[in-house]
Design a protein around this motif. Sequence first.
Motif, mmCIF file in Angstrom:
data_model
loop_
_atom_site.group_PDB
_atom_site.id
_atom_site.type_symbol
_atom_site.label_atom_id
_atom_site.label_comp_id
_atom_site.label_asym_id
_atom_site.label_seq_id
_atom_site.Cartn_x
_atom_site.Cartn_y
_atom_site.Cartn_z
ATOM 1 N N LEU A 77 0.616 -3.113 -6.264
ATOM 2 C CA LEU A 77 0.793 -1.935 -5.516
ATOM 3 C C LEU A 77 -0.377 -1.100 -5.406
ATOM 4 O O LEU A 77 -1.160 -1.060 -6.675
ATOM 5 C CB LEU A 77 2.126 -1.127 -5.670
ATOM 6 N N ILE A 78 -0.793 -0.305 -4.495
ATOM 7 C CA ILE A 78 -2.012 0.413 -4.554
ATOM 8 C C ILE A 78 -1.415 1.675 -4.292
ATOM 9 O O ILE A 78 -0.879 1.985 -3.148
ATOM 10 C CB ILE A 78 -2.989 0.146 -3.566
ATOM 11 N N ASP A 79 -2.084 2.715 -5.092
ATOM 12 C CA ASP A 79 -1.636 4.067 -4.666
ATOM 13 C C ASP A 79 -3.149 5.120 -5.164
ATOM 14 O O ASP A 79 -3.426 5.057 -6.223
ATOM 15 C CB ASP A 79 -0.415 4.756 -5.096
ATOM 16 N N ASN A 80 -3.240 6.009 -4.147
ATOM 17 C CA ASN A 80 -4.415 6.999 -4.676
ATOM 18 C C ASN A 80 -3.892 8.146 -5.450
ATOM 19 O O ASN A 80 -4.869 8.661 -6.158
ATOM 20 C CB ASN A 80 -4.682 7.644 -2.917
ATOM 21 N N LEU A 81 -2.521 8.323 -5.663
ATOM 22 C CA LEU A 81 -2.142 9.273 -6.847
ATOM 23 C C LEU A 81 -2.505 8.640 -8.149
ATOM 24 O O LEU A 81 -2.402 7.434 -8.127
ATOM 25 C CB LEU A 81 -0.674 9.581 -6.502
ATOM 26 N N ASP A 82 -2.375 9.494 -9.109
ATOM 27 C CA ASP A 82 -2.286 8.913 -10.558
ATOM 28 C C ASP A 82 -1.301 8.421 -11.115
ATOM 29 O O ASP A 82 -0.949 8.318 -12.346
ATOM 30 C CB ASP A 82 -3.234 10.038 -11.455
ATOM 31 N N LYS A 83 0.070 8.449 -10.151
ATOM 32 C CA LYS A 83 1.195 8.246 -10.778
ATOM 33 C C LYS A 83 1.965 7.645 -9.664
ATOM 34 O O LYS A 83 1.403 7.705 -8.351
ATOM 35 C CB LYS A 83 1.998 9.602 -11.119
ATOM 36 N N VAL A 84 3.264 6.853 -9.943
ATOM 37 C CA VAL A 84 4.018 6.125 -8.957
ATOM 38 C C VAL A 84 4.999 7.400 -8.334
ATOM 39 O O VAL A 84 5.128 8.318 -8.942
ATOM 40 C CB VAL A 84 4.731 4.971 -9.250
ATOM 41 N N GLY A 85 5.556 7.024 -7.232
ATOM 42 C CA GLY A 85 6.609 7.974 -6.589
ATOM 43 C C GLY A 85 6.323 8.861 -5.289
ATOM 44 O O GLY A 85 6.981 9.366 -4.572
ATOM 45 N N GLY A 86 4.990 8.615 -5.073
ATOM 46 C CA GLY A 86 4.506 9.297 -3.817
ATOM 47 C C GLY A 86 4.859 10.849 -3.597
ATOM 48 O O GLY A 86 4.779 11.560 -4.595
ATOM 49 N N LEU A 137 -11.656 -2.805 -6.334
ATOM 50 C CA LEU A 137 -10.716 -3.994 -6.637
ATOM 51 C C LEU A 137 -10.549 -4.767 -5.334
ATOM 52 O O LEU A 137 -10.483 -4.438 -4.336
ATOM 53 C CB LEU A 137 -9.234 -3.355 -6.903
ATOM 54 N N VAL A 138 -10.289 -6.082 -5.542
ATOM 55 C CA VAL A 138 -10.025 -6.959 -4.353
ATOM 56 C C VAL A 138 -8.739 -7.608 -4.584
ATOM 57 O O VAL A 138 -8.459 -8.481 -5.510
ATOM 58 C CB VAL A 138 -11.054 -8.003 -4.118
ATOM 59 N N LEU A 139 -7.749 -7.581 -3.684
ATOM 60 C CA LEU A 139 -6.511 -8.271 -3.653
ATOM 61 C C LEU A 139 -6.141 -9.266 -2.545
ATOM 62 O O LEU A 139 -6.994 -8.738 -1.413
ATOM 63 C CB LEU A 139 -5.472 -7.218 -3.621
ATOM 64 N N GLU A 140 -5.766 -10.436 -2.711
ATOM 65 C CA GLU A 140 -5.735 -11.337 -1.732
ATOM 66 C C GLU A 140 -4.040 -11.744 -1.487
ATOM 67 O O GLU A 140 -3.425 -12.099 -2.668
ATOM 68 C CB GLU A 140 -6.482 -12.533 -1.886
ATOM 69 N N ALA A 141 -3.500 -11.877 -0.516
ATOM 70 C CA ALA A 141 -2.010 -12.254 -0.297
ATOM 71 C C ALA A 141 -1.718 -12.665 1.260
ATOM 72 O O ALA A 141 -2.394 -12.191 2.145
ATOM 73 C CB ALA A 141 -1.116 -11.000 -0.598
ATOM 74 N N PRO A 142 -0.892 -13.466 1.347
ATOM 75 C CA PRO A 142 -0.506 -13.734 2.723
ATOM 76 C C PRO A 142 0.265 -12.603 3.387
ATOM 77 O O PRO A 142 0.438 -12.425 4.632
ATOM 78 C CB PRO A 142 0.702 -14.856 2.549
ATOM 79 N N VAL A 143 0.726 -11.652 2.818
ATOM 80 C CA VAL A 143 1.626 -10.414 3.293
ATOM 81 C C VAL A 143 0.896 -9.083 2.730
ATOM 82 O O VAL A 143 0.865 -9.155 1.587
ATOM 83 C CB VAL A 143 2.955 -10.577 2.869
ATOM 84 N N VAL A 144 0.732 -8.405 3.499
ATOM 85 C CA VAL A 144 0.390 -6.657 3.382
ATOM 86 C C VAL A 144 1.493 -5.764 3.822
ATOM 87 O O VAL A 144 1.759 -5.965 4.940
ATOM 88 C CB VAL A 144 -0.817 -6.513 3.872
ATOM 89 N N VAL A 200 2.693 -4.942 -10.374
ATOM 90 C CA VAL A 200 1.445 -4.428 -10.783
ATOM 91 C C VAL A 200 0.716 -3.283 -9.909
ATOM 92 O O VAL A 200 0.665 -3.425 -9.002
ATOM 93 C CB VAL A 200 0.336 -5.411 -10.985
ATOM 94 N N PHE A 201 0.648 -2.194 -10.692
ATOM 95 C CA PHE A 201 0.352 -0.673 -9.921
ATOM 96 C C PHE A 201 -1.365 -0.751 -10.188
ATOM 97 O O PHE A 201 -1.911 -0.797 -11.296
ATOM 98 C CB PHE A 201 1.132 0.473 -10.674
ATOM 99 N N HIS A 202 -2.013 -0.336 -9.093
ATOM 100 C CA HIS A 202 -3.331 -0.116 -9.098
ATOM 101 C C HIS A 202 -3.544 1.408 -8.570
ATOM 102 O O HIS A 202 -3.342 1.605 -7.312
ATOM 103 C CB HIS A 202 -4.119 -0.991 -8.115
ATOM 104 N N ILE A 229 0.835 -1.181 0.042
ATOM 105 C CA ILE A 229 0.128 0.083 -0.011
ATOM 106 C C ILE A 229 0.893 1.257 -0.024
ATOM 107 O O ILE A 229 1.596 1.490 1.062
ATOM 108 C CB ILE A 229 -0.814 0.142 1.170
ATOM 109 N N GLY A 230 0.906 2.030 -1.279
ATOM 110 C CA GLY A 230 1.733 2.967 -1.426
ATOM 111 C C GLY A 230 3.005 2.727 -2.214
ATOM 112 O O GLY A 230 3.858 1.819 -2.121
ATOM 113 N N ALA A 231 3.007 3.542 -3.230
ATOM 114 C CA ALA A 231 3.965 3.354 -4.494
ATOM 115 C C ALA A 231 5.186 4.655 -4.520
ATOM 116 O O ALA A 231 5.484 4.891 -5.581
ATOM 117 C CB ALA A 231 3.289 3.257 -5.871
#
Lengths: 342, 104
Positions: A35-44, A109-116, A83-85, A13-15
């Motif tokens: 990765l999930i990010d609320n911006l329209d681009k990566v880089g925070g 979007l729904v993502l599932e993983a053993p690690v967050v 993969v960026f969302h 969570i956070g690119a």
Amino acid sequence: MSAAPIATDMIIIGAGPVGLFAVFEAGLLGIRCHLIDNLDKVGGQCAELYPDKPIYDIPAVPRCTGQELVDRLVEQCAPFEPVFHLNQQAQALTHLPDGRWRVSTTADLVLEAPVVVIAAGAGSFVPKRLPLPGAEAYEGRSLFYAVRRMEQFRGRRIVVAGGGDSALDWVLNLQPIAASMALVHRRDDFRAAPDSVAKMRRLVAEGAISLVIGQISALEGADGRLEGVVVRSPQGETRLAADTLLAFYGLKMELGPIADWGLNLHENLIAVDTEAFETNAPGIFAIGDICTYPGKLKLILSGFHEAALMCQKAFKICFPDQKLIFRYTTSSTDLQKKLGVA
Amino acid sequence: MSKLYVTDREGHEHVLEGQVGWSVMEIIRENNLDIEAACGGCCACATCHVYVDPAGLAKVGEPGPDETMMLDEALDVRDTSRLSCQIKWTDDLDGLRVTLAPKF
């Protein structure tokens, strides 16, 4: 929930820079990331707040700009095909019966993983909201901080507030379909692209747009229906008739839904151990500016270190039956193959 | 020692010790007053917005071009508005009074 859940190894969570470097460290260990990010681009923050400002404290990089750092991190982690969302916020966290975690986003979007891994910096970027008394009642009906569907604004009497690219772009795009268009900015100088400013000034000269210099001081209307916007300037107050206000005062950072995930928080920071940067929830890690522990420094380089150590524990969770061998990229052909260089 | 007087959003005044070479934002932040300063002081946000008491305005000076541009992202900007990360403390500023601008 429209689509089937996406299964992966690690949900980040956070690119920003730390999230991107986590992709690299995870990739070396064979851990796949979304990765999930609320911006329209990566880089925070590096990309949003200071893309052109210099950074001098990245090890072995004497000087680079925020955007250059992001570009290099993207290049470095590219072999691992993250993969960026983008344009969506992580909203809910659920523990699944099989021990994995499910993260859903504001874009369904729904993502599932053993690690967050929470690498969310100071939180997600969200639009600054008008702090005027009673403004909240208009939000979503007459007051907007983003345009999702232009058609929604056809035939409306619109006031746009702000002096940057978002404000000017929407003034120019919506003016042809609006019943009226006014632009409010606190000074007669705009930081938006010169071309947009020139177009806007032409339309003002033609009488298609009214330009009002001043700051919004009050909203008029009832039951969420806007009727007018009051603009204050040194010359006095002006009332603009309007049924729609679009306010573009830039973005701010806020922790958002993560605050309600049941994690141990200290003043909006997530408490972690310093062996694996794991939170009080097993399998949920926090790295970078958002985590806290004794001696924590909010430096990008600290986030990089945290990412590397986090991945050691994440590997054991992702692949409980595999043995982890510590290797260097300099000498390991196995790692070099993963990087696509051997 | 030089003093900085800061009025918080509840109207309470705090007397802080000036630190030569620090910015006014840093002095406020290190004293645990409620200032966000999201970008950490590189003039890339507007969350350290303060109003400078008119008596101190001449000493503090005008905002620079970058600062003026960032102030576009603040609300209720006045003639006395400054971003406190852009005011470097000197003993000459002794007695300066600032008020924290509203958060949003």
